[in-house]
Enzyme design. Sequence first.
Site: not given
Length: 146
Positions: A132, A14-16, A11
């Site tokens: 992702r 991929y979310e940053g 998470i």
Amino acid sequence: MKINSAGISLIKQYEGLFLITYADVVGVLTIGYGHTGADVKPGLIITQTQADQLLDDDLARFEKGVSRLARVPLNPNQFSALVSFSFNLGLGNLGNSTLLRDLNRGDYAAAANQFPRWDRAGGRELPGLLKRRRAEQALFLTPLAA
């Protein structure tokens, strides 16, 4: 059940991390590690500590949702992959998905094959989303060490 460290890492990757509000690819105001909601306003600035707390709060919500929706036994990697999937797409999308229907029928392989189908945002295929989904699929399929 709680998301494991592999799921949290996925998470976060991929979310940053964004400490200032931004609009995601479909225009949803977002902050921290992919946090959205009525509390996210334009120009909002948060600290790392606040971002971590928002993530913890969001994860608790998605953990509860996945626990409620999945009616078959899950190992920690499968559960964590589903939490990541839901975190990004929402519990409603998981709840209405073929992925969940396959899973709840006990067909884990068919469920795993559904992850890459969720590679669109705003009607467009996005390479980052496919990457992702493949990472979530790989986590879902990763057996636990004996």
